[in-house]
Design a protein around this motif. Structure first.
Motif, short mmCIF file in Angstrom:
data_model
loop_
_atom_site.label_atom_id
_atom_site.label_comp_id
_atom_site.label_asym_id
_atom_site.label_seq_id
_atom_site.Cartn_x
_atom_site.Cartn_y
_atom_site.Cartn_z
N THR A 248 0.83 -1.21 0.00
CA THR A 248 0.00 0.00 0.00
C THR A 248 0.86 1.25 0.00
O THR A 248 0.59 2.22 -0.73
N ALA A 249 1.92 1.24 0.80
CA ALA A 249 2.83 2.39 0.84
C ALA A 249 3.47 2.63 -0.53
O ALA A 249 3.56 3.77 -1.00
N LEU A 250 3.93 1.54 -1.17
CA LEU A 250 4.54 1.67 -2.50
C LEU A 250 3.52 2.15 -3.52
O LEU A 250 3.85 2.95 -4.42
N LEU A 251 2.29 1.66 -3.41
CA LEU A 251 1.24 2.10 -4.33
C LEU A 251 0.98 3.60 -4.19
O LEU A 251 0.80 4.30 -5.20
N MET A 252 0.96 4.10 -2.95
CA MET A 252 0.77 5.53 -2.73
C MET A 252 1.90 6.34 -3.37
O MET A 252 1.67 7.40 -3.96
N VAL A 253 3.11 5.84 -3.26
CA VAL A 253 4.25 6.53 -3.87
C VAL A 253 4.11 6.53 -5.39
O VAL A 253 4.34 7.56 -6.05
N LEU A 254 3.73 5.39 -5.96
CA LEU A 254 3.58 5.30 -7.41
C LEU A 254 2.47 6.22 -7.91
O LEU A 254 2.62 6.88 -8.96
N LEU A 255 1.37 6.30 -7.16
CA LEU A 255 0.27 7.19 -7.56
C LEU A 255 0.72 8.65 -7.49
O LEU A 255 0.36 9.46 -8.37
N SER A 256 1.51 8.98 -6.48
CA SER A 256 1.99 10.36 -6.38
C SER A 256 2.95 10.68 -7.53
O SER A 256 2.94 11.80 -8.06
N LEU A 257 3.77 9.72 -7.93
CA LEU A 257 4.65 9.93 -9.08
C LEU A 257 3.85 10.08 -10.36
O LEU A 257 4.19 10.89 -11.23
N LEU A 258 2.78 9.30 -10.47
CA LEU A 258 1.96 9.34 -11.68
C LEU A 258 1.21 10.65 -11.81
O LEU A 258 1.18 11.27 -12.90
N PHE A 259 0.62 11.13 -10.72
CA PHE A 259 -0.23 12.32 -10.78
C PHE A 259 0.52 13.62 -10.47
O PHE A 259 0.07 14.70 -10.89
N LEU A 260 1.62 13.52 -9.74
CA LEU A 260 2.34 14.73 -9.33
C LEU A 260 3.73 14.85 -9.93
O LEU A 260 4.31 15.93 -9.94
N GLY A 261 4.27 13.73 -10.37
CA GLY A 261 5.58 13.76 -11.01
C GLY A 261 6.73 13.61 -10.04
O GLY A 261 6.59 13.77 -8.82
N GLN A 262 7.90 13.33 -10.60
CA GLN A 262 9.11 13.13 -9.80
C GLN A 262 9.56 14.41 -9.11
O GLN A 262 10.17 14.37 -8.04
N SER A 263 9.24 15.55 -9.71
CA SER A 263 9.70 16.83 -9.16
C SER A 263 9.15 17.08 -7.75
O SER A 263 9.80 17.74 -6.94
N SER A 264 7.96 16.56 -7.47
CA SER A 264 7.38 16.76 -6.14
C SER A 264 8.23 16.06 -5.08
O SER A 264 8.44 16.61 -3.98
N TRP A 265 8.72 14.87 -5.38
CA TRP A 265 9.57 14.16 -4.43
C TRP A 265 10.95 14.80 -4.31
O TRP A 265 11.55 14.81 -3.24
N GLN A 266 11.45 15.34 -5.40
CA GLN A 266 12.73 16.04 -5.34
C GLN A 266 12.62 17.28 -4.46
O GLN A 266 13.52 17.57 -3.66
N ALA A 267 11.51 18.01 -4.60
CA ALA A 267 11.31 19.20 -3.76
C ALA A 267 11.13 18.82 -2.30
O ALA A 267 11.64 19.50 -1.40
N PHE A 268 10.43 17.73 -2.05
CA PHE A 268 10.24 17.26 -0.67
C PHE A 268 11.57 16.83 -0.06
O PHE A 268 11.87 17.14 1.10
N ALA A 269 12.40 16.12 -0.82
CA ALA A 269 13.69 15.67 -0.31
C ALA A 269 14.58 16.84 0.06
O ALA A 269 15.37 16.75 1.01
N ALA A 270 14.42 17.95 -0.65
CA ALA A 270 15.27 19.12 -0.39
C ALA A 270 14.99 19.76 0.97
O ALA A 270 15.87 20.43 1.53
N ILE A 271 13.79 19.57 1.51
CA ILE A 271 13.46 20.19 2.80
C ILE A 271 13.41 19.16 3.92
O ILE A 271 12.96 19.45 5.02
N THR A 272 13.86 17.93 3.64
CA THR A 272 13.83 16.87 4.64
C THR A 272 15.21 16.69 5.25
O THR A 272 16.20 16.57 4.53
N GLY A 273 15.28 16.69 6.55
CA GLY A 273 16.56 16.52 7.24
C GLY A 273 16.52 17.15 8.62
O GLY A 273 15.48 17.59 9.10
N PRO A 274 17.66 17.19 9.29
CA PRO A 274 17.72 17.75 10.65
C PRO A 274 17.22 19.18 10.74
O PRO A 274 16.66 19.58 11.76
#
Length: 381
Positions: free
Chosen positions: A206-232
């Motif tokens: 289910t978690a992987l499916l949610m990620v795949l749906l987000s990539l399908l509807f929102l694109g890879q750029s959304s995860w790249q932007a999220f990764a940029a603000i994730t950390g300490p």
């Protein structure tokens, strides 16, 4: 003599609920104003959904741009409230943004309260449970903040409820909750230890499916932007209310403002949590006690949890009450149930971190019951 009688529960809770309804009505009225709307955390969800619908995904994770969008929605200057959730949650909040802001807030709050109340009653189907839940300060805080703590608690509670009899459904709900990975990271340890393999597989799928749906509807750029603000730096940028944190990390930092000391206290608790869960879920003791400890350790083991996440502690109390309340335990349950208002005030005004201490105390109470059950030979339910 037992003080917590059903008649008293209904009387006192009814008065509290009436007070809440008056406050919530005023909040909703101010939230629906065309200009100068009431400020609450819900603005982050609605604004994120609006930007996602407009295709402005990069702006969601650009704090400066996002805050300007929020100020435009509310028609006033506000302190920074930013969206730190993964893109999987954007799949849900997009729907909220199709509704007018005030109506979306009211619907979100109503559905959150109803869902949490129903799940609490499903876990422990007793007539006084809805009264206790609706009068609980945790519910009031979530509606006031416009936060998702009740929804998170409802999904977590439903997952635990289905785990023994409907493992596939439990895995599905656990998987949905992975957008709050810092609160469910202990779940795989519990599932592996308890040999709930079907649930674990469905949770991951289910978690992987949610990620795949987000990539399908929102694109890879959304995860790249999220990764940029994730950390300490997530703890500090742009602004975090440490007075509202309920973790040992937040409590120590609130008092000392020393990051190293905060991590020195938090890390041993975090590292010990999976060991505790792995050992506990192999024991032949009541499932309600196992669930209560899992919920409480979810709060203790994460450095990043806030007052609205105390819905998990509320569910833990319900699981403990389901096991029966001893007379001398009543006062501890009542204090834990009602302390939210006091903890927020003391933390903000005097830098006194009461919330982490209460969560630790309730965890100790749950472990005491567990050890008694283990010594007595264990039970199963």
């Amino acid at each position: 003599m037992v003080w917590l009688t059903e008649r008293r529960v209904r009387l006192y809770c009814g008065l509290i609920i009436l007070f809440y309804l008056c406050c919530w009505s005023a909040m909703l009225w101010f939230t629906c104003q065309p200009d100068n709307k009431r400020v609450c955390d819900f603005v982050q969800f609605w604004t994120a959904g609006k930007l996602a619908n407009e295709g402005k995904l990069a702006a969601i994770y650009d704090f400066d741009t996002f805050i300007k969008e929020e100020q435009a929605v509310l028609g006033r200057y506000i302190d920074p409230i930013v969206f730190r959730y993964p893109p999987t949650l954007l799949l849900v909040v997009r729907g909220l943004a199709y509704l007018p802001y005030g109506f979306a807030y009211g619907l979100f709050a109503f559905c959150s309260v109803v869902a949490f109340t129903i799940v609490s009653y499903v876990i422990y189907p007793h007539s006084f449970v809805p009264w206790l839940v609706l009068a609980c300060p945790i519910v009031y805080e979530n509606v006031s903040f416009g936060q998702n703590g009740l929804i998170n608690g409802a999904i977590f509670g439903l997952s635990l409820h289905f785990l023994q009899k409907r493992p596939l459904l439990a895995g599905f709900f656990f998987g949905l909750l992975t957008y709050k990975v810092h609160l469910v990271w202990l779940v795989p340890f519990a599932l592996i230890s308890g040999r709930h393999w079907k649930t674990l597989i469905v949770m991951v799928a289910t978690a992987l499916l949610m990620v795949l749906l987000s990539l399908l509807f929102l694109g890879q750029s959304s995860w790249q932007a999220f990764a940029a603000i994730t950390g300490p730096n997530t703890f500090f940028q742009p602004v975090v209310s440490f007075a509202d944190m309920v973790t040992p990390w937040g409590g120590v930092y609130l008092v000392t403002e020393n990051v190293s000391l905060a991590w020195a206290v938090q890390l041993p608790l975090t590292l010990c949590a999976p060991v505790q869960i792995f050992w506990l879920w192999r024991q032949d003791v009541s499932f309600s006690l196992k669930a209560a400890v899992l919920l409480l350790l979810a709060l203790i083991s994460s450095p990043y949890a806030f007052v609205y996440d105390l819905s998990l502690m509320g569910l833990a109390l319900i699981f403990l009450v389901k096991e029966g309340v001893q007379e001398r335990e009543e006062k501890y349950f009542i204090l834990a149930w009602s302390f939210v208002f006091l903890s927020s005030l003391l933390a903000a005004a005097h830098s006194l971190p009461l919330a982490p201490l209460v969560v630790l105390a309730m965890t100790g109470l749950a472990w005491r019951r567990l050890l008694i059950a283990i010594i007595a030979g264990g039970t199963s339910s």
